[in-house]
Design an enzyme around this catalytic site. Sequence first.
Site, mmCIF file in Angstrom:
data_model
loop_
_atom_site.group_PDB
_atom_site.id
_atom_site.type_symbol
_atom_site.label_atom_id
_atom_site.label_comp_id
_atom_site.label_asym_id
_atom_site.label_seq_id
_atom_site.Cartn_x
_atom_site.Cartn_y
_atom_site.Cartn_z
ATOM 1 N N SER A 68 -30.136 48.246 1.313
ATOM 2 C CA SER A 68 -29.314 48.870 2.355
ATOM 3 C C SER A 68 -29.093 50.328 1.989
ATOM 4 O O SER A 68 -29.114 50.696 0.805
ATOM 5 C CB SER A 68 -27.950 48.175 2.450
ATOM 6 O OG SER A 68 -27.051 48.916 3.251
ATOM 7 N N TYR A 96 -19.803 44.575 -0.783
ATOM 8 C CA TYR A 96 -21.149 44.634 -0.203
ATOM 9 C C TYR A 96 -21.950 45.771 -0.826
ATOM 10 O O TYR A 96 -23.095 45.594 -1.269
ATOM 11 C CB TYR A 96 -21.051 44.828 1.309
ATOM 12 C CG TYR A 96 -22.387 44.910 2.022
ATOM 13 C CD1 TYR A 96 -23.102 43.764 2.316
ATOM 14 C CD2 TYR A 96 -22.916 46.144 2.414
ATOM 15 C CE1 TYR A 96 -24.321 43.840 2.974
ATOM 16 C CE2 TYR A 96 -24.125 46.236 3.065
ATOM 17 C CZ TYR A 96 -24.823 45.077 3.359
ATOM 18 O OH TYR A 96 -26.029 45.152 4.001
#
Length: 680
Positions: free
Chosen positions: A557, A570
């Site tokens: 990501s 996250y």
Amino acid sequence: MGRMSGPVEDLLARSHRLGADPRTTNYAGGNTSAKGTGTDPATGEPVELMWVKGSGGDLGTLTERGLAVLRVDRLRGLRNVFPGVEREDEMVAAFDFCRHGTGGAPPSIDTAMHGLLDAPHVDHLHPDAGIAIAAAADGEALTKQIFGDRVLWVPWRRPGFQLGLDIAAIAAEHPEAIGVILGGHGITAWGATSDECEARSQEIIRRAQRFLDERGTAEPFGPVRRGFEPLPTAERRARAAALAPVIRGLASTDRRQVGHFTDSDPVLDFLSREKLGPLAALGTSCPDHFLRTKVRPLVLDLPADAPLGEAIDRLRELHAEYREDYAAYYRRHAEADSPPMRGADPAIVLVPGVGMFSFGADGRTARVAGEFYLNAINVMRGAESVSRYAPIPEAEKFRIEYWALEEAKLARLPKAKPLAGRVALVTGGGSGIGRAVAHRLAAEGACVVVADRDAESAERVAGELGSADIAVPVTADVTDAAAVRAAVDAAALAFGGVDLVVNNAGLSVSKSLLETTEADWDIQHGVMARGSFLVSQAAARSMIAQRLGGDIVYVVSKNSVFAGPNNLAYGAAKADQAHQVRLLAAELGEHGIRVNGVNPDGVVRGSGIFAGGWGAQRAAVYGVPEEELGAFYAGRTLLKREVLPEHVAAAVFALTGGELSRTTGTHIPVDAGVPAAFPR
């Protein structure tokens, strides 16, 4: 090409029925035909035509486009210009001058068998029972005993124009006959109507099978060898999964192959018997068999419970011997104009107590090779039960395996796709980015194992990709080491191993530091950091055993390098994944395994994570309506474009499709341009 609905429809329906049972004929084996009246488009006059299955078609799935259409008068006129058996291959080109209209499939070598017979309908099939008689040492006498004068014997002759002349002469001399047994090959039957032809084909098959059942000995393969009995199911499958990557690597020495595993009762019984070695060494007989299985298999000569390391070492020794023997076989029979040797690796590997490993350029070809060898086992069982299995001579096998016409058929195959022969495992493949990646990899030729903790989603996506020759579903929670190992084992049993892993499984909870609980932290690190580690570890073991290199791709990501708000757990888990890429690239490079990552921006549309609540949480953080979140993300990028699952899939393919073969340890941004997330 004019359509005669009666003969064509009857022919297709008959072909589909005959092709539906592998005991009647093999995949892509055999051919059927029908004759009828059409109209000459140039003169408007009636003309006798023949519709026959063309080269490379399959009876079970035959369509009108798969039929060659020829004028019977021209085809029979070729008898006047036939240059003799030594030059009969030239007749295949001559068939083109007999074609009617435009389009249609190219005529096969068996066209003469159908066209030179007067009968309106002809079937040529490869039933196990028929080949058992055809490949028996005293097949001619058995044919007489079983059928009398109703079915006659034709000695072995390579398929071609002369064989068509032979069968036509026998049919003319024996009007009471309904068909023939072709020595070492199969059967041919004919009839005045489509139904009569099919009934006669089935009569020949049934009578041959009944004879084998009633007259055959109880143990045609001899007694069971001590220590070669099938292992218990769970132990057998575990051993097969451990051996599959090793065997696939050996079978891919010349070119990468996909594998298929079979442990059916007939296979396991054959592998346990005393005659396994001698019969396997004789090889298969029917041309359709050995073209797909090679002249003989590789057989592991150790008991079923031999230590795994010993079995692997012995397989490597036997493989080296197999390659030497195959090269010697080629040298014994090759002539100046023979095609080059296509490869010396086995297509069939037999492991007593475990099962059969078959190989091919793709999943279907690998499976079909195994089905053909099962047919060969059935043939050997039948022949040995009433006589002695006596396949055609090795020199004849070579003439067919390296036939110029077979070489031409191979040349007509479409160019392989970039990922042909590769086996991919995609975690989180049941939705969103994982689903898009699975679709892209399959479209580029890979076999795909769709892994997801949601069994229904994995099954749905695998079904979207096609049959089990292309994709299989696996239920796996990537935080469970045993489940991950089982997923990699499933890839080994389905396709022989794994070459390309996409660590995509993920989830997200958007909270600030003070709101993030230990459970929030643990679940995100469990799925993404721990899960990626477990998947990469299990896959690397398989890749190293294969010795074929491989690719591991992490779907990371932009948050691995960009510090977004309220995103601690996250972002930290993604940063862990990002560094795993670098660490594993450094460690696995010596094995030819490349490890890379892709860094997407928020993928809103089609995302399982965003649909599961993450979208609402991130929208709240940024103060925008959830339905506008994709546009919000796009608006902050340099390209002002939204990132979709297929964009991430494209990056995964770019890394694995062959053009970036010298790239490892890097991350590819797929974020439409987020300066703060530029790799550094």
